[in-house]
Motif scaffolding. Structure first.
Motif, PDB file in Angstrom:
ATOM      1  N   LEU A 287     -14.104  26.355  15.193  1.00  0.00           N
ATOM      2  CA  LEU A 287     -14.153  26.348  16.651  1.00  0.00           C
ATOM      3  C   LEU A 287     -12.762  25.932  17.142  1.00  0.00           C
ATOM      4  O   LEU A 287     -12.262  24.871  16.758  1.00  0.00           O
ATOM      5  CB  LEU A 287     -15.192  25.353  17.182  1.00  0.00           C
ATOM      6  N   VAL A 288     -12.139  26.774  17.952  1.00  0.00           N
ATOM      7  CA  VAL A 288     -10.813  26.449  18.497  1.00  0.00           C
ATOM      8  C   VAL A 288     -11.037  25.739  19.826  1.00  0.00           C
ATOM      9  O   VAL A 288     -11.225  26.361  20.866  1.00  0.00           O
ATOM     10  CB  VAL A 288      -9.951  27.720  18.659  1.00  0.00           C
ATOM     11  N   GLN A 289     -11.007  24.408  19.770  1.00  0.00           N
ATOM     12  CA  GLN A 289     -11.415  23.590  20.914  1.00  0.00           C
ATOM     13  C   GLN A 289     -10.247  23.027  21.718  1.00  0.00           C
ATOM     14  O   GLN A 289     -10.448  22.494  22.811  1.00  0.00           O
ATOM     15  CB  GLN A 289     -12.278  22.410  20.428  1.00  0.00           C
ATOM     16  N   ASP A 290      -9.028  23.112  21.174  1.00  0.00           N
ATOM     17  CA  ASP A 290      -7.903  22.446  21.834  1.00  0.00           C
ATOM     18  C   ASP A 290      -6.599  23.141  21.461  1.00  0.00           C
ATOM     19  O   ASP A 290      -6.581  24.045  20.621  1.00  0.00           O
ATOM     20  CB  ASP A 290      -7.856  20.952  21.457  1.00  0.00           C
ATOM     21  N   LEU A 291      -5.521  22.711  22.090  1.00  0.00           N
ATOM     22  CA  LEU A 291      -4.222  23.357  21.895  1.00  0.00           C
ATOM     23  C   LEU A 291      -3.736  23.230  20.456  1.00  0.00           C
ATOM     24  O   LEU A 291      -3.191  24.187  19.895  1.00  0.00           O
ATOM     25  CB  LEU A 291      -3.194  22.756  22.858  1.00  0.00           C
ATOM     26  N   ALA A 292      -3.940  22.076  19.846  1.00  0.00           N
ATOM     27  CA  ALA A 292      -3.476  21.897  18.472  1.00  0.00           C
ATOM     28  C   ALA A 292      -4.177  22.883  17.533  1.00  0.00           C
ATOM     29  O   ALA A 292      -3.542  23.506  16.678  1.00  0.00           O
ATOM     30  CB  ALA A 292      -3.716  20.455  18.014  1.00  0.00           C
ATOM     31  N   SER A 293      -5.484  23.043  17.708  1.00  0.00           N
ATOM     32  CA  SER A 293      -6.235  23.989  16.871  1.00  0.00           C
ATOM     33  C   SER A 293      -5.788  25.419  17.134  1.00  0.00           C
ATOM     34  O   SER A 293      -5.717  26.242  16.210  1.00  0.00           O
ATOM     35  CB  SER A 293      -7.736  23.869  17.138  1.00  0.00           C
ATOM     36  N   LEU A 294      -5.481  25.728  18.407  1.00  0.00           N
ATOM     37  CA  LEU A 294      -5.003  27.065  18.748  1.00  0.00           C
ATOM     38  C   LEU A 294      -3.677  27.355  18.054  1.00  0.00           C
ATOM     39  O   LEU A 294      -3.488  28.437  17.480  1.00  0.00           O
ATOM     40  CB  LEU A 294      -4.849  27.196  20.264  1.00  0.00           C
ATOM     41  N   MET A 295      -2.760  26.406  18.071  1.00  0.00           N
ATOM     42  CA  MET A 295      -1.456  26.630  17.456  1.00  0.00           C
ATOM     43  C   MET A 295      -1.576  26.716  15.939  1.00  0.00           C
ATOM     44  O   MET A 295      -0.880  27.513  15.297  1.00  0.00           O
ATOM     45  CB  MET A 295      -0.469  25.533  17.869  1.00  0.00           C
ATOM     46  N   TRP A 296      -2.445  25.902  15.342  1.00  0.00           N
ATOM     47  CA  TRP A 296      -2.691  26.015  13.900  1.00  0.00           C
ATOM     48  C   TRP A 296      -3.215  27.409  13.565  1.00  0.00           C
ATOM     49  O   TRP A 296      -2.740  28.067  12.635  1.00  0.00           O
ATOM     50  CB  TRP A 296      -3.692  24.947  13.443  1.00  0.00           C
ATOM     51  N   ALA A 297      -4.200  27.885  14.349  1.00  0.00           N
ATOM     52  CA  ALA A 297      -4.797  29.199  14.089  1.00  0.00           C
ATOM     53  C   ALA A 297      -3.796  30.317  14.352  1.00  0.00           C
ATOM     54  O   ALA A 297      -3.726  31.298  13.596  1.00  0.00           O
ATOM     55  CB  ALA A 297      -6.044  29.387  14.949  1.00  0.00           C
ATOM     56  N   ALA A 298      -3.002  30.184  15.403  1.00  0.00           N
ATOM     57  CA  ALA A 298      -1.999  31.208  15.712  1.00  0.00           C
ATOM     58  C   ALA A 298      -0.966  31.308  14.595  1.00  0.00           C
ATOM     59  O   ALA A 298      -0.449  32.396  14.314  1.00  0.00           O
ATOM     60  CB  ALA A 298      -1.320  30.889  17.040  1.00  0.00           C
ATOM     61  N   ASN A 299      -0.683  30.191  13.944  1.00  0.00           N
ATOM     62  CA  ASN A 299       0.282  30.211  12.837  1.00  0.00           C
ATOM     63  C   ASN A 299      -0.221  31.051  11.655  1.00  0.00           C
ATOM     64  O   ASN A 299       0.575  31.504  10.833  1.00  0.00           O
ATOM     65  CB  ASN A 299       0.582  28.779  12.371  1.00  0.00           C
ATOM     66  N   LEU A 300      -1.519  31.285  11.585  1.00  0.00           N
ATOM     67  CA  LEU A 300      -2.076  32.171  10.551  1.00  0.00           C
ATOM     68  C   LEU A 300      -1.846  33.640  10.904  1.00  0.00           C
ATOM     69  O   LEU A 300      -2.120  34.517  10.091  1.00  0.00           O
ATOM     70  CB  LEU A 300      -3.581  31.917  10.399  1.00  0.00           C
ATOM     71  N   VAL A 301      -1.350  33.913  12.102  1.00  0.00           N
ATOM     72  CA  VAL A 301      -1.119  35.253  12.670  1.00  0.00           C
ATOM     73  C   VAL A 301      -2.460  35.990  12.736  1.00  0.00           C
ATOM     74  O   VAL A 301      -2.899  36.636  11.793  1.00  0.00           O
ATOM     75  CB  VAL A 301      -0.080  36.070  11.884  1.00  0.00           C
TER      76      VAL A 301
END
Length: 293
Positions: free
Chosen positions: A95-109
């Protein structure tokens, strides 16, 4: 070394920032991460509480592209995960609940895809979706014609529809619904797709059969099934250019005459958010959700 960035108190590793992901435009991984950070305020509410499927393309759209539904190896312990019912048994998803999780997930491309329900009520659809997919030589302009017909038909049932580009060739129609199972949402959407084909027989097909689709718009109602997912608003897509699944106004849909009219790239989105805000914000307002007939 992989640079470590602090995001809202979390340490996030961001790698290969100079790597070109979209060779056609030279768009890099650093630019991808900057894009997601810039649009996070609009994107995160559409991700929150929804298990995410990642369509990953770590070497760009021309490299390997693969779906990740289960929690990826190496996921930080601070990223929220949840058990999700599946036909083959329960699985654990992010679950992408916050900005930190979003940036971690975005780093996976990744492209972000979600179900039409939230984790607290996996049996209840809170979104209705139609994926309008043009079969060449049909284009997004034909999808817009179909979208306008569906908008009016949905309004007859008291359902307010909103549109976004798919980020590929087509258009997505979304509506907020309540008190309905995924099965009922699928049944209702299929009924409208069949009606659209009857009303616009030269333009619409409701069946997935490839041989029926050239020159027509396939109204894909099947993404309302509980197990299916759809690209979220504001996600980048694994296409030749960094195109985005971008919310659009109904005026833009009405005025669309040519295929290139409704193509939005990463750099277009911040100015659109400044001009329009989040055009899909009404989907997040429970008070505006409709009951299906």
């Amino acid at each position: 070394m992989t640079p470590i960035t602090e995001v809202e108190g979390r340490r996030v590793a961001l790698s290969n920032l100079e790597k070109v992901l979209y060779p056609e435009t030279g768009f890099t991984k650093g630019e991808l991460l900057h894009y997601y950070a810039t649009v996070a305020g609009a994107l995160l509410p559409h991700l929150r509480d929804r298990p995410v499927s990642f369509l990953r393309y770590p070497d760009g759209p021309d490299g390997q592209v693969f779906f990740t539904k289960n929690v990826p190896p190496g996921t930080p312990e601070w990223v929220t995960t949840a058990r999700v019912p599946r036909s083959a048994g329960a699985a654990r998803m992010v679950l992408v609940q916050d900005l930190a999780s979003l940036m971690w997930a975005a780093n996976l491309v990744t492209e972000f895809h979600t179900h039409q329900w939230v984790i607290g009520a996996p049996e209840q659809a809170d979104r209705l979706v139609f994926d309008l997919d043009p079969g060449a030589p049909a284009t997004v302009a034909h999808c817009c014609e179909v979208a306008l017909w569906l908008r009016e038909r949905l309004a007859v049932d008291g359902v307010e529809a909103y549109a976004k580009t798919s980020g590929s060739k087509g258009l997505h129609l979304l509506a907020a619904v309540r008190g309905v199972s995924s099965d009922r949402a699928s049944e209702y959407a299929k009924g409208l797709a069949v009606e659209a084909e009857r009303a616009l027989p030269r333009l619409v097909v409701h069946r997935m059969t490839r041989s029926l689709r050239p020159g027509k718009v396939f109204v894909d109602w099947s993404q309302n099934a509980g197990r299916k997912t759809t690209a979220v608003p504001y996600t980048l897509r694994a296409r030749a250019e960094p195109t985005v699944s971008a919310p659009v106004t109904w005026a833009e849909v009405e005025e669309c005459r040519a295929p290139g009219t409704l193509v939005f790239r990463a750099g277009d989105i911040a100015p659109r958010l400044s001009d329009f805000g989040d055009l899909l914000a009404p989907l997040l307002d429970e008070g505006r959700a409709s009951a299906l007939p």
